[in-house]
Design a protein around this motif. Structure first.
Motif, PDB file in Angstrom:
ATOM      1  N   PHE A 243       0.831  -1.199   0.000  1.00 29.29           N
ATOM      2  CA  PHE A 243       0.000   0.000   0.000  1.00 29.29           C
ATOM      3  C   PHE A 243       0.870   1.255   0.000  1.00 29.29           C
ATOM      4  O   PHE A 243       0.610   2.212  -0.732  1.00 29.29           O
ATOM      5  N   ALA A 244       1.918   1.249   0.832  1.00 25.67           N
ATOM      6  CA  ALA A 244       2.804   2.412   0.891  1.00 25.67           C
ATOM      7  C   ALA A 244       3.543   2.597  -0.436  1.00 25.67           C
ATOM      8  O   ALA A 244       3.710   3.728  -0.915  1.00 25.67           O
ATOM      9  N   HIS A 245       3.982   1.494  -1.026  1.00 24.72           N
ATOM     10  CA  HIS A 245       4.699   1.544  -2.301  1.00 24.72           C
ATOM     11  C   HIS A 245       3.801   2.105  -3.391  1.00 24.72           C
ATOM     12  O   HIS A 245       4.231   2.941  -4.203  1.00 24.72           O
ATOM     13  N   TYR A 246       2.543   1.657  -3.415  1.00 22.88           N
ATOM     14  CA  TYR A 246       1.617   2.140  -4.445  1.00 22.88           C
ATOM     15  C   TYR A 246       1.294   3.620  -4.226  1.00 22.88           C
ATOM     16  O   TYR A 246       1.200   4.394  -5.188  1.00 22.88           O
ATOM     17  N   ALA A 247       1.147   4.011  -2.969  1.00 26.38           N
ATOM     18  CA  ALA A 247       0.854   5.417  -2.682  1.00 26.38           C
ATOM     19  C   ALA A 247       2.006   6.319  -3.120  1.00 26.38           C
ATOM     20  O   ALA A 247       1.797   7.460  -3.545  1.00 26.38           O
ATOM     21  N   TYR A 248       3.214   5.797  -3.043  1.00 31.46           N
ATOM     22  CA  TYR A 248       4.401   6.587  -3.382  1.00 31.46           C
ATOM     23  C   TYR A 248       4.681   6.599  -4.882  1.00 31.46           C
ATOM     24  O   TYR A 248       4.974   7.650  -5.471  1.00 31.46           O
ATOM     25  N   LEU A 249       4.566   5.427  -5.546  1.00 26.80           N
ATOM     26  CA  LEU A 249       4.980   5.299  -6.950  1.00 26.80           C
ATOM     27  C   LEU A 249       3.863   4.897  -7.909  1.00 26.80           C
ATOM     28  O   LEU A 249       4.091   4.812  -9.120  1.00 26.80           O
ATOM     29  N   GLU A 250       2.672   4.628  -7.378  1.00 24.23           N
ATOM     30  CA  GLU A 250       1.561   4.125  -8.187  1.00 24.23           C
ATOM     31  C   GLU A 250       1.957   2.855  -8.938  1.00 24.23           C
ATOM     32  O   GLU A 250       1.614   2.659 -10.099  1.00 24.23           O
ATOM     33  N   GLN A 251       2.684   1.998  -8.254  1.00 31.09           N
ATOM     34  CA  GLN A 251       3.053   0.682  -8.759  1.00 31.09           C
ATOM     35  C   GLN A 251       2.918  -0.320  -7.630  1.00 31.09           C
ATOM     36  O   GLN A 251       3.170   0.010  -6.465  1.00 31.09           O
ATOM     37  N   ARG A 252       2.515  -1.552  -7.977  1.00 36.08           N
ATOM     38  CA  ARG A 252       2.470  -2.586  -6.966  1.00 36.08           C
ATOM     39  C   ARG A 252       3.880  -2.903  -6.497  1.00 36.08           C
ATOM     40  O   ARG A 252       4.877  -2.663  -7.195  1.00 36.08           O
ATOM     41  N   LEU A 253       3.992  -3.444  -5.310  1.00 30.62           N
ATOM     42  CA  LEU A 253       5.282  -3.795  -4.731  1.00 30.62           C
ATOM     43  C   LEU A 253       6.059  -4.692  -5.679  1.00 30.62           C
ATOM     44  O   LEU A 253       5.542  -5.688  -6.174  1.00 30.62           O
ATOM     45  N   ASN A 254       7.297  -4.320  -5.963  1.00 33.62           N
ATOM     46  CA  ASN A 254       8.154  -5.169  -6.791  1.00 33.62           C
ATOM     47  C   ASN A 254       9.539  -5.227  -6.175  1.00 33.62           C
ATOM     48  O   ASN A 254       9.866  -4.505  -5.233  1.00 33.62           O
ATOM     49  N   ALA A 255      10.370  -6.118  -6.721  1.00 33.74           N
ATOM     50  CA  ALA A 255      11.651  -6.416  -6.085  1.00 33.74           C
ATOM     51  C   ALA A 255      12.631  -5.264  -6.138  1.00 33.74           C
ATOM     52  O   ALA A 255      13.650  -5.292  -5.446  1.00 33.74           O
TER      53      ALA A 255
END
Length: 657
Positions: free
Chosen positions: A105-117
């Protein structure tokens, strides 16, 4: 229900609890995102696809529980120790799942991308990254929230265990075995994901034609673990900036104040066709140049295609950047050499978003025809996510029967594609990808009356590039397919205003000493040397061009021919522009080698050991060890480094507008 063993009943409850959690998390992402204009009613397919991804992850947890929990010492109902073990494991799994979702959720809020490696790269500057996270997010509240929800879920799992333990089991040993098999097979199906030759892949999310829908369908486990093997896919920004002037000089543009901006506008050249011609681009499986008639192979494998080359613009020194169909399709459509290692760029979720010149053909219908499945190499996501309004035709969309693992025959693919194109009322850009010239070298029984197999001595086969009669006849069958297609197309109205472009997806390594200098065999140029033909009787004057060219040049050249103003942000060039410089970048992922074919020479070097070599491609003479040739080697080395570093950068930074 009481006839189902307690273990399986509890696993069903556990699976349902996690499925509800995953669904609520996806719904939460939908609510928190800025894309609610889609509306839930338009996202039914996206949520269903997400359900399939979730069932895969849940089944990966439940199947080991089924197998290990069936061992008496680990059984969660007949063994106190087993119950404690599984409760502890499920507690860890619950915390792991909630941790992943919270970071996602935090990653998407920051980059508008799902969590990735790629998030793991922040560990290289862990102190700075942690300070940024601490200052950006309410960490304490997030941790407390995760712990609170974890406690609630673990309590629910305990309650479900207690509820099942109080229920009797009235089944027999036979029903126990049947229940085990059914659960195991169902879980295996959910992991595979579909009734198909290929499993459900992450790229299927991008086949919906919207990045937002793709991200909404994926869960953080699917996106993270599929990108894990690509987390070191990166580039050296400093080198890219330093070498930008080299790229500009070879591609005839002046870098802007931002040296990482390679975008330039392509324009039609003298002699461009103004009638909005249709385009049919044929990507030809394993169309190795030295095995064909155009280069003097005496086995006369492609006489029909040879006749087309005499009527069109034929580039006889064209090279694919590297070997492999997925890499060849990538380079043709994106204009970027696929320098991903060890996998291909099409399999890298971080590279799925790409600009393509095909979209500059405004007012054109877009088609892609493949006799098999685009699930292969995750190519579907690359196509449907990046080509606007694409009409994608695969095996199940054709009437012809499947003949082998690669789908329907090339002949039937051509004929059925021709029928579809003949019905079009608007200009079209169509890509047809063939597959028959590939093991198992199937030639359909229905064609054996019109297509005659031939015999050849074993020594002649080996001398002129073939390992078997089956391979040679399959190569000849491709020529038969081209003939059937062109003869059928000539009868249609669209033919006279159509440019047919043929290019091999890659060559085949082998001994070409009977036809080319030894370097073509020793340095494996045979695996990348392919024919490139622009065929349009009445529109293009025939000529044989010796300019060194690349697969990446195909789309800019087509656009230049068609009076199209286009945006070029990659490593392709218009081959018919009089100012174009002839060269081709090559990359061998098997041996970690990169290089350039330019002028009379091939330069290449190993990425790790830094060993380099300069060899002649026009004769068998050794390259002199003198200052003049040292200067040539240095120039080609600089160009090689510039192309390689820029390609690495572009794979991750050529996003569509």
């Amino acid at each position: 229900m009481v006839k189902i063993p307690k273990l399986i009943r509890w696993l069903l409850w556990t699976g349902l609890i996690f499925l509800v959690l995953f669904t609520l998390m996806r719904l939460g992402l939908f609510i928190l995102s800025d894309q609610q204009s889609y509306g839930l009613s338009t996202l039914g397919g996206t949520f269903f696809l997400g359900l399939r991804y979730d069932l895969r992850m849940i089944s990966i947890v439940l199947i080991p529980m089924l197998i290990l929990g069936s061992i008496p010492a680990l059984h969660p109902f007949s063994s106190t120790r087993g119950k404690k073990v599984w409760m502890a494991i499920l507690g860890v799994v619950t915390l792991f799942v909630l941790f992943f979702f919270s970071v996602d959720f935090a990653h998407y809020a920051y980059l508008e991308q799902r969590l990735n490696a790629s998030v793991l790269n922040y560990l290289q500057d862990a102190r700075i990254s942690m300070n940024m996270v601490w200052q950006s997010y309410p960490i304490i509240r997030m941790v407390l929230g995760v712990l609170l929800v974890a406690v609630l879920l673990i309590w629910i799992l305990h309650r479900s265990h207690r509820m099942v333990s109080k229920q009797p089991f009235t089944g027999t040993s036979r029903s126990r075995i049947i229940s085990f098999i059914v659960f195991f097979l169902a879980g295996g199906f959910f992991i595979f994901g579909r009734f198909n030759q290929y499993p459900l892949r992450w790229s299927d999310a991008f086949a919906q034609g919207s990045d937002y829908k793709a991200y909404l369908a994926l869960n953080p486990f699917e996106s993270f673990f599929n990108t894990l093997k690509f987390r070191h896919s990166t580039y050296d920004e400093k080198k890219v900036k330093e070498l930008a002037p080299v790229i500009g000089s070879y591609f005839n543009f002046t870098p802007s104040d931002n040296p990482l901006l390679f975008t330039r506008t392509g324009a039609p050249h003298t002699g461009a066709i103004t009638s909005k011609p249709n385009i049919v681009l044929v990507i030809c499986e394993s169309f190795s140049a030295y095995k064909s008639s155009m280069f003097g192979n005496p086995l006369k494998t492609t006489p029909f295609f040879d006749s087309l080359c005499r009527q069109g613009i034929f580039f006889d020194r064209c090279f694919t950047p590297t070997y492999g169909t997925a890499r060849g399709v990538w380079a043709t459509i994106t204009g970027i050499p696929d320098v991903e290692m060890p996998k291909t760029a099409s399999r890298n979720p971080a590279a799925v978003d790409q600009h393509t010149i095909i979209n500059d053909f405004t007012g054109y219908e877009k088609f892609y025809f493949l006799g098999g499945s685009t699930s292969w190499a995750n190519i579907r996501g690359v196509l449907t996510n990046n080509i606007n309004g694409l009409h994608l035709y695969e095996q199940e969309d054709f009437k012809a029967p499947k003949i082998d693992v690669w789908g329907i025959s090339d002949k039937n693919l051509f004929l059925e594609s021709n029928k579809i194109l003949a019905q079009q009322q608007k200009p079209f850009f169509a890509i047809i990808q063939t597959a028959d010239n590939h093991r198992p070298y199937t030639i359909p029984e229905e064609d054996l009356s019109a297509f005659k197999k031939v015999e050849a001595p074993a020594d002649s086969l080996r001398k002129y590039g073939f390992e078997s009669l089956a391979e040679m006849n399959a190569f000849r069958y491709t020529d038969f397919g081209y003939q059937q297609f062109i003869e059928a197309a000539r009868k249609e109205k669209y033919f006279n205003n159509t440019i047919f472009v043929f290019i091999g997806d890659h060559g085949i390594p082998g001994n070409a000493d009977a036809l080319f200098p030894h370097s073509w065999t020793a340095q494996r140029l045979t695996s990348m040397h392919v024919p490139l033909l622009f065929y349009a009787p009445g529109l293009l004057a025939p000529q044989r061009v010796h300019t060194i060219s690349s697969q990446t040049d195909v789309l800019p050249t087509i656009a230049g021919l068609c009076d199209i103003k286009y945006t070029n942000s990659t490593l392709g060039k218009d081959l018919l522009d009089s100012t174009t410089k002839g060269f081709a970048f090559i990359f061998d992922p098997d041996y970690s080698m990169t290089g350039v074919v330019k002028g009379d020479y091939l330069y290449r070097k190993q990425l790790g050991a830094k060993k380099e070599e300069l060899v002649s491609i026009v004769n068998n003479d050794a390259v002199p060890n003198d200052a003049a040739h040292a200067a040539i080697a240095h120039e080609m080395q600089v160009l090689t480094d510039a192309l390689y570093e820029t390609a690495r950068f572009m794979l991750l930074n050529n996003k569509k507008k």
